[in-house]
Design a protein around this motif. Structure first.
Motif, mmCIF file in Angstrom:
data_model
loop_
_atom_site.group_PDB
_atom_site.id
_atom_site.type_symbol
_atom_site.label_atom_id
_atom_site.label_comp_id
_atom_site.label_asym_id
_atom_site.label_seq_id
_atom_site.Cartn_x
_atom_site.Cartn_y
_atom_site.Cartn_z
ATOM 1 N N MET A 137 0.842 -1.208 0.000
ATOM 2 C CA MET A 137 0.000 0.000 0.000
ATOM 3 C C MET A 137 0.875 1.255 0.000
ATOM 4 S SD MET A 137 -3.083 1.301 0.084
ATOM 5 C CE MET A 137 -4.221 0.046 0.663
ATOM 6 N N THR A 138 0.559 2.198 -0.867
ATOM 7 C CA THR A 138 1.213 3.503 -0.863
ATOM 8 C C THR A 138 0.346 4.461 -0.052
ATOM 9 O OG1 THR A 138 2.273 3.152 -3.006
ATOM 10 C CG2 THR A 138 1.925 5.437 -2.336
ATOM 11 N N VAL A 139 0.969 5.233 0.825
ATOM 12 C CA VAL A 139 0.214 6.141 1.704
ATOM 13 C C VAL A 139 0.722 7.567 1.520
ATOM 14 C CG1 VAL A 139 -0.455 6.647 4.079
ATOM 15 C CG2 VAL A 139 -0.077 4.270 3.381
ATOM 16 N N ILE A 140 -0.189 8.445 1.119
ATOM 17 C CA ILE A 140 0.184 9.840 0.850
ATOM 18 C C ILE A 140 -0.664 10.793 1.686
ATOM 19 C CG2 ILE A 140 0.473 11.613 -0.944
ATOM 20 C CD1 ILE A 140 0.470 9.359 -3.030
ATOM 21 N N LYS A 185 9.192 10.675 -2.631
ATOM 22 C CA LYS A 185 10.256 11.700 -2.601
ATOM 23 C C LYS A 185 9.893 12.802 -1.610
ATOM 24 C CE LYS A 185 13.884 11.526 -5.469
ATOM 25 N NZ LYS A 185 14.651 10.472 -4.777
ATOM 26 N N ALA A 186 10.730 12.968 -0.590
ATOM 27 C CA ALA A 186 10.535 14.073 0.346
ATOM 28 C C ALA A 186 10.949 15.379 -0.319
ATOM 29 C CB ALA A 186 11.366 13.851 1.600
ATOM 30 N N VAL A 187 10.287 16.456 0.092
ATOM 31 C CA VAL A 187 10.590 17.769 -0.500
ATOM 32 C C VAL A 187 11.070 18.720 0.594
ATOM 33 C CG1 VAL A 187 9.631 19.759 -1.716
ATOM 34 C CG2 VAL A 187 8.867 17.456 -2.306
ATOM 35 N N PRO A 188 12.342 19.198 0.491
ATOM 36 C CA PRO A 188 12.812 20.180 1.477
ATOM 37 C C PRO A 188 12.125 21.512 1.230
ATOM 38 C CG PRO A 188 14.534 19.694 -0.139
ATOM 39 C CD PRO A 188 13.353 18.871 -0.518
ATOM 40 N N ILE A 189 11.542 22.106 2.271
ATOM 41 C CA ILE A 189 10.904 23.405 2.037
ATOM 42 C C ILE A 189 11.538 24.503 2.872
ATOM 43 C CG2 ILE A 189 8.678 22.604 1.147
ATOM 44 C CD1 ILE A 189 7.513 22.692 3.807
ATOM 45 N N THR A 228 4.754 11.438 1.214
ATOM 46 C CA THR A 228 4.594 9.987 1.081
ATOM 47 C C THR A 228 5.087 9.333 2.367
ATOM 48 O OG1 THR A 228 5.165 10.233 -1.261
ATOM 49 C CG2 THR A 228 4.999 7.997 -0.391
ATOM 50 N N ILE A 229 4.152 8.794 3.141
ATOM 51 C CA ILE A 229 4.541 8.109 4.382
ATOM 52 C C ILE A 229 5.060 6.716 4.042
ATOM 53 C CG2 ILE A 229 3.812 7.511 6.713
ATOM 54 C CD1 ILE A 229 3.313 10.440 6.029
ATOM 55 N N LYS A 230 4.502 6.137 2.966
ATOM 56 C CA LYS A 230 4.979 4.834 2.523
ATOM 57 C C LYS A 230 4.873 4.762 1.009
ATOM 58 C CE LYS A 230 4.193 -0.070 2.849
ATOM 59 N NZ LYS A 230 3.221 -1.112 3.183
ATOM 60 N N PRO A 231 5.925 4.423 0.264
ATOM 61 C CA PRO A 231 7.265 4.126 0.816
ATOM 62 C C PRO A 231 7.949 5.412 1.273
ATOM 63 C CG PRO A 231 7.306 4.102 -1.585
ATOM 64 C CD PRO A 231 5.874 4.296 -1.189
ATOM 65 N N ILE A 232 8.518 5.370 2.461
ATOM 66 C CA ILE A 232 9.138 6.588 3.006
ATOM 67 C C ILE A 232 10.468 6.842 2.307
ATOM 68 C CG2 ILE A 232 10.419 5.477 4.887
ATOM 69 C CD1 ILE A 232 9.255 7.989 6.569
ATOM 70 N N GLY A 258 2.408 6.018 12.635
ATOM 71 C CA GLY A 258 2.337 6.929 11.496
ATOM 72 C C GLY A 258 3.707 7.418 11.044
ATOM 73 N N LEU A 259 3.771 8.706 10.684
ATOM 74 C CA LEU A 259 5.021 9.282 10.180
ATOM 75 C C LEU A 259 6.152 9.168 11.206
ATOM 76 C CD1 LEU A 259 6.647 11.020 8.132
ATOM 77 C CD2 LEU A 259 5.704 13.040 9.308
ATOM 78 N N GLY A 260 5.830 9.485 12.477
ATOM 79 C CA GLY A 260 6.870 9.435 13.508
ATOM 80 C C GLY A 260 7.475 8.049 13.622
ATOM 81 N N SER A 261 6.617 7.048 13.611
ATOM 82 C CA SER A 261 7.109 5.669 13.681
ATOM 83 C C SER A 261 7.951 5.339 12.457
ATOM 84 C CB SER A 261 5.936 4.693 13.765
ATOM 85 O OG SER A 261 5.243 4.864 14.976
ATOM 86 N N ALA A 262 7.449 5.746 11.282
ATOM 87 C CA ALA A 262 8.155 5.419 10.041
ATOM 88 C C ALA A 262 9.553 6.034 10.032
ATOM 89 C CB ALA A 262 7.345 5.908 8.835
ATOM 90 N N VAL A 263 9.660 7.277 10.509
ATOM 91 C CA VAL A 263 10.973 7.935 10.558
ATOM 92 C C VAL A 263 11.889 7.222 11.554
ATOM 93 C CG1 VAL A 263 12.150 10.056 11.272
ATOM 94 C CG2 VAL A 263 10.155 10.176 9.754
ATOM 95 N N CYS A 264 11.312 6.856 12.724
ATOM 96 C CA CYS A 264 12.122 6.166 13.737
ATOM 97 C C CYS A 264 12.599 4.799 13.234
ATOM 98 C CB CYS A 264 11.327 5.986 15.024
ATOM 99 S SG CYS A 264 11.097 7.517 15.930
ATOM 100 N N GLU A 265 11.790 4.144 12.432
ATOM 101 C CA GLU A 265 12.198 2.847 11.872
ATOM 102 C C GLU A 265 13.452 3.037 11.019
ATOM 103 O OE1 GLU A 265 8.600 1.667 9.882
ATOM 104 O OE2 GLU A 265 7.546 1.496 11.801
ATOM 105 N N VAL A 266 13.476 4.130 10.270
ATOM 106 C CA VAL A 266 14.631 4.384 9.401
ATOM 107 C C VAL A 266 15.853 4.780 10.232
ATOM 108 C CG1 VAL A 266 15.567 5.867 7.579
ATOM 109 C CG2 VAL A 266 13.196 5.053 7.440
ATOM 110 N N THR A 267 15.662 5.732 11.141
ATOM 111 C CA THR A 267 16.845 6.209 11.889
ATOM 112 C C THR A 267 17.407 5.105 12.775
ATOM 113 O OG1 THR A 267 15.425 7.083 13.642
ATOM 114 C CG2 THR A 267 16.111 8.617 11.923
ATOM 115 N N SER A 268 16.538 4.334 13.433
ATOM 116 C CA SER A 268 17.062 3.336 14.366
ATOM 117 C C SER A 268 17.850 2.258 13.642
ATOM 118 C CB SER A 268 15.928 2.720 15.200
ATOM 119 O OG SER A 268 14.999 2.089 14.362
#
Lengths: 317, 276
Positions: A137-140, A185-189, A228-232, A258-268
């Motif tokens: 599933m893609t989540v936006i 794709k994340a977008v720096p703003i 895009t929360i997934k794929p992050i 959600g987003l916080g968990s997804a980011v923590c999954e990557v950083t950890s």
């Protein structure tokens, strides 16, 4: 980026985008479960009545019907409030869109607590988590009108199930018409070197406020729009971790899943740094005005700024 | 339908039953009762009624079939094997690691499986979507569905039943496999369910009631469904759970367990005698 103070609800942008998409893609069909005036799919219904299907108050049946349409080569956009699209019809989405890898799109409006007065029964704070865990599933979660329109077109181009979450309340227009959204794709703003605020949806505005508050205190915050929360966009998260050393996530959703968990999954796994999560802290919402609720649940620009200072404080500890 | 055609469909149904028994025995688990009860409907649909091409399973104008009661996967697989969609020997891989023949039907694994099912109550909604798509594209496609009489305890069946009528899906035909049993016992003991024909008539459906093991009656019902315009047709098919294997017939315990080797032999011998 634009300086205009114009505000548009992302659900409005969703409704308008469907009409534009319908004009160029005859395979697009839209379904709604008696909320078409709120999800804004009634605009599509007026323009393309033969391609709009009113399913009544029956979200489970709507998702199943969308699955059958997708299995027959159509590109259905099944639309409802986020709470019903993800929760009420979870098993239908999982078994058909997910397991069947069907090319169906779920347009979920009224996400989060800015639904406001309707109260906790209608405030979806778990939908991103529920959808994110479904394989494939893609989540936006678009931040503004332009991004929502782009996300709708990107979803139609993408082969497979996509969940697009929009909001009820008007939010500032951030991007101009030339903006190009790409799934994943994340977008720096806003650039900065001391901390990165990774946010999505309505929290982008609060994050920009936070960056202003921080800059007044001499802290330069990067703001990353993670629509895009997934794929992050793991590369962007790792780069933020390496280059700024601390991260704050901000989402109008439970901090669980959600987003916080997804980011923590990557950083950890890839680059452990201090992360502070802004979002609903494992409680249900309540009735109230969106602004009151955002304050009550500690999701304002000031809250994000404070979290950024805490994250910076934790660097190296 | 000629007598020869009738006999041929009966023969195919028995071969489907053989496939069901053998595959479930080889798997060591599965659902024989509700698979055996639909064998005659499957044979008639796939070998007399439906416009399909096993060499071209994605033919856009094909008729479509959805096994909403997904636990009857062995009946679907055995039928697809008889019809040439999958090799017959593959039936013995049912439910095994790396097999395409998942415990419940997966549309991403098996050619001819039109919708992934198994979580009950969802197939009719999907079939509605297929029927709507066929009408949008002006295709001759007809959509066939089998639902179980325990499955109708799921509310989504009734949501979907309203949709079929509202969308005037006269290219849709549903068979209710009315065998009267479910996992925990008799349907009427688990949750009262009387006069299904009246229930669907009240929803606005064209309703027929037949002996679900009479291939001639099944075929006639399909013809009547085709001739009906403006509304969908539901066939209450009175069936016997475990039909064709005497020790499984009307026995609630055979909803979801595999026969032992001796029982398999007994079942196969019985079915084969009917073919002699």
């Amino acid at each position: 980026m634009t300086d205009t103070p114009r505000k548009i609800a992302t659900r409005d942008a969703y409704g308008k985008a469907l009409v534009r998409l319908g004009e160029v893609n005859p395979d697009v069909v839209v379904l709604d479960a008696d909320l078409s005036k709120s999800t804004r799919t009634h605009w599509f219904a007026e323009k393309f009545p033969e391609r709009f299907f009113q399913m009544g108050v029956a979200e489970a049946d709507m998702m199943g019907t969308a699955a059958g349409l997708a299995a027959s080569g159509k590109i259905p956009f099944a639309s409802s409030f986020a709470i019903f699209a993800s929760g009420r019809a979870y098993d239908q989405v999982r078994q058909t869109a997910g397991y069947g890898k069907l090319n169906m799109k779920i347009g979920a409006s009224h996400g989060g607590i800015t639904v406001g007065e309707d109260g906790a029964s209608h405030q979806s704070i778990e939908d991103v988590a529920l959808m994110r865990v479904i394989p494939g599933m893609t989540v936006i979660v678009p931040a503004d009108a332009a991004e929502t329109e782009q996300a709708v077109f990107a979803a139609a181009r993408h082969e497979g199930p996509v969940y697009i979450r929009t909001g009820r309340s008007a939010v500032p227009v951030l991007f101009d018409d030339g903006y190009e959204f790409e799934i994943g794709k994340a977008v720096p703003i806003r650039d900065g070197k001391d901390v990165t605020i990774i946010a999505c949806g309505v929290m982008i505005s609060a994050s920009l406020e936070a960056a202003e508050i921080l800059s007044e205190r001499g802290v330069l915050a990067r703001v990353l729009n993670m629509a895009t929360i997934k794929p992050i966009d793991a590369d962007a998260v790792v780069a933020a971790a390496k280059e700024t050393g601390a991260i704050v996530t901000a989402e109008e959703h439970s901090i669980i899943g959600g987003l916080g968990s997804a980011v923590c999954e990557v950083t950890s796994e890839l680059c452990p740094v201090p992360v502070e999560r802004i979002g609903i802290r494992d409680v249900f919402g309540q009735s109230g005005k969106p602004d009151e609720l955002m304050k009550a649940y500690c999701m304002t620009g000031e809250d994000i700024a404070q979290a950024a200072l805490r994250a910076i404080e934790r660097i190296g500890t | 339908m000629t007598k020869e055609e009738t006999r041929e469909l009966q023969r195919i149904a028995q071969h489907i039953r053989l496939g069901i028994v053998k595959s479930i025995a080889a798997a060591g688990s599965g659902h024989p009762g509700g698979s055996l009860s639909v064998a005659d409907i499957m044979a008639t649909l796939y070998f007399k009624v439906m416009r399909i091409d096993s060499k071209n399973p994605k033919w856009p104008d094909r008729d479509r079939f959805v096994m909403s009661k997904g636990h009857a996967a062995p009946a679907l697989y055995a039928t697809l094997a008889e019809a040439g969609f999958i090799p017959k020997e593959e039936l013995l891989t049912l439910r095994q690691f790396n097999s395409r023949l998942q415990g419940h039907p997966s549309m991403r694994h098996v050619p001819g499986v039109e919708m992934s099912t198994g979580s009950l109550g969802q197939g009719l909604s999907a079939a509605n979507g297929m029927a709507i798509a066929a009408k949008l594209d002006k295709r001759p496609t007809r959509v066939y569905v089998i639902i179980g009489d325990g499955e109708v305890q799921e509310g989504q069946i009734w949501e979907a039943s309203m949709t079929s009528v509202h969308q005037k899906l006269d290219n849709l035909m549903v068979f209710l496999d009315h065998n009267g049993l479910q996992i925990d016992g008799k349907i009427v003991d688990v949750k009262s369910f009387t006069d299904p024909a009246a229930r669907w008539r009240a929803f606005g459906w064209h309703v027929l009631e037949i002996d679900g093991h009479d291939v001639q009656a099944i075929y006639s019902a399909c013809e009547e469904g085709k001739a009906t315009s403006g509304r969908p047709t539901l066939v209450v098919a009175h069936t016997v759970k475990g039909k064709g294997v005497p020790f499984m017939e009307n026995a609630v315990d055979w909803h979801g367990k595999a026969p032992s080797q001796e029982q398999e032999e007994e079942a196969i011998n019985h079915i084969k005698r009917s073919l002699a």
